[in-house]
Scaffold this motif. Structure first.
Motif, PDB file in Angstrom:
ATOM      1  N   VAL A  51      -1.856 -10.513   4.867  1.00  0.00           N
ATOM      2  CA  VAL A  51      -0.968 -11.649   4.520  1.00  0.00           C
ATOM      3  C   VAL A  51       0.112 -11.867   5.570  1.00  0.00           C
ATOM      4  N   HIS A  52       0.398 -10.836   6.371  1.00  0.00           N
ATOM      5  CA  HIS A  52       1.444 -10.955   7.395  1.00  0.00           C
ATOM      6  C   HIS A  52       0.870 -11.185   8.802  1.00  0.00           C
ATOM      7  N   ALA A  53      -0.424 -11.531   8.872  1.00  0.00           N
ATOM      8  CA  ALA A  53      -1.114 -11.620  10.180  1.00  0.00           C
ATOM      9  C   ALA A  53      -0.427 -12.571  11.156  1.00  0.00           C
ATOM     10  N   LEU A  84       9.134  -0.546  -9.765  1.00  0.00           N
ATOM     11  CA  LEU A  84       9.012   0.140  -8.470  1.00  0.00           C
ATOM     12  C   LEU A  84       9.735  -0.647  -7.384  1.00  0.00           C
ATOM     13  N   ARG A  85       9.600  -1.982  -7.398  1.00  0.00           N
ATOM     14  CA  ARG A  85      10.310  -2.797  -6.397  1.00  0.00           C
ATOM     15  C   ARG A  85      11.827  -2.559  -6.471  1.00  0.00           C
ATOM     16  N   LYS A  86      12.322  -2.421  -7.713  1.00  0.00           N
ATOM     17  CA  LYS A  86      13.753  -2.155  -7.898  1.00  0.00           C
ATOM     18  C   LYS A  86      14.127  -0.775  -7.330  1.00  0.00           C
ATOM     19  N   SER A 117       3.529  -2.748  -4.407  1.00  0.00           N
ATOM     20  CA  SER A 117       2.929  -4.067  -4.677  1.00  0.00           C
ATOM     21  C   SER A 117       3.993  -5.007  -5.248  1.00  0.00           C
ATOM     22  N   ASP A 118       3.854  -6.316  -4.934  1.00  0.00           N
ATOM     23  CA  ASP A 118       4.888  -7.263  -5.370  1.00  0.00           C
ATOM     24  C   ASP A 118       4.461  -8.159  -6.537  1.00  0.00           C
ATOM     25  N   ALA A 119       3.205  -8.029  -7.010  1.00  0.00           N
ATOM     26  CA  ALA A 119       2.737  -8.881  -8.121  1.00  0.00           C
ATOM     27  C   ALA A 119       1.445  -8.285  -8.675  1.00  0.00           C
TER      28      ALA A 119
HETATM   29 MG    MG Z   1       5.440  -6.871   0.725  1.00  0.00          MG
END
Ligand code: MG
Ligand code: ATP
Length: 137
Positions: A51-53, A84-86, A117-119
């Motif tokens: 996704v960051h390519a 986990l993101r927190k 993971s974000d979602a």
């Molecule tokens: Mg990310």
């Protein structure tokens, strides 16, 4: 119960922070559902961060992620993805809140100790990218 995917990144493994980070996860109520130490190739890192390519830091990020051992894991908890993101804190440790993993263990915006993971859809992709079905029973 929800599952999320996490990586202790090469900087944190190299600096000997893996056990401390696992301890923070334990204290926050996460259960380890699957875990393994691995060494990503550059190509495997590129696939993970596809996704960051097109981002300017992609080449440097994927070299970093393949620069040493990582610890990949599936964590389980109510609201695991958001929690986990927190616990991780902001991407840039300079902006991370006190007590977060990145505030305590990250060195820079790139070498930031941990991935989460974000979602739900990215968690499903990432768990499948790193773990086979037989490793998740
Ligand atoms: Mg990310
Ligand atoms: P991750 O996806 O690893 O959990 P994140 O969701 O907090 O982190 P992203 O925006 O998805 O952050 O970026 C992925 C990773 O790319 C970051 O964790 C960091 O290692 C690296 N990165 C992000 N922004 C930069 C930047 N400006 N310069 C260098 N590296 C960066």
């Amino acid at each position: 119960m929800q599952r999320t995917f996490s990586i202790i990144k090469p900087d944190a493994v190299r600096k000997g922070f893996a056990a401390d980070i696992l301890s923070e996860m334990d204290k926050a109520g996460f259960k380890i559902f699957a875990i393994k130490k691995m060494f990503l190739s550059k190509t495997q890192a590129q696939g993970f961060y596809a996704v960051h390519a097109h981002r300017p830091f992609f080449d440097s990020l994927t070299s970093f992620m393949s620069s040493g051992s990582i610890i990949a894991m599936v964590l389980e908890k109510d609201n695991a993805i958001a929690d986990l993101r927190k616990l991780m804190g902001a991407t840039n440790p300079a902006n991370a809140e006190a007590g977060t993993i990145r505030k305590q263990f990250a060195g820079s915006i790139e070498e930031n100790a941990i991935h989460g993971s974000d979602a739900e859809d990215t968690a499903a992709f990432e768990i499948g990218y790193f773990f086979a079905g037989y490793e998740l029973v």
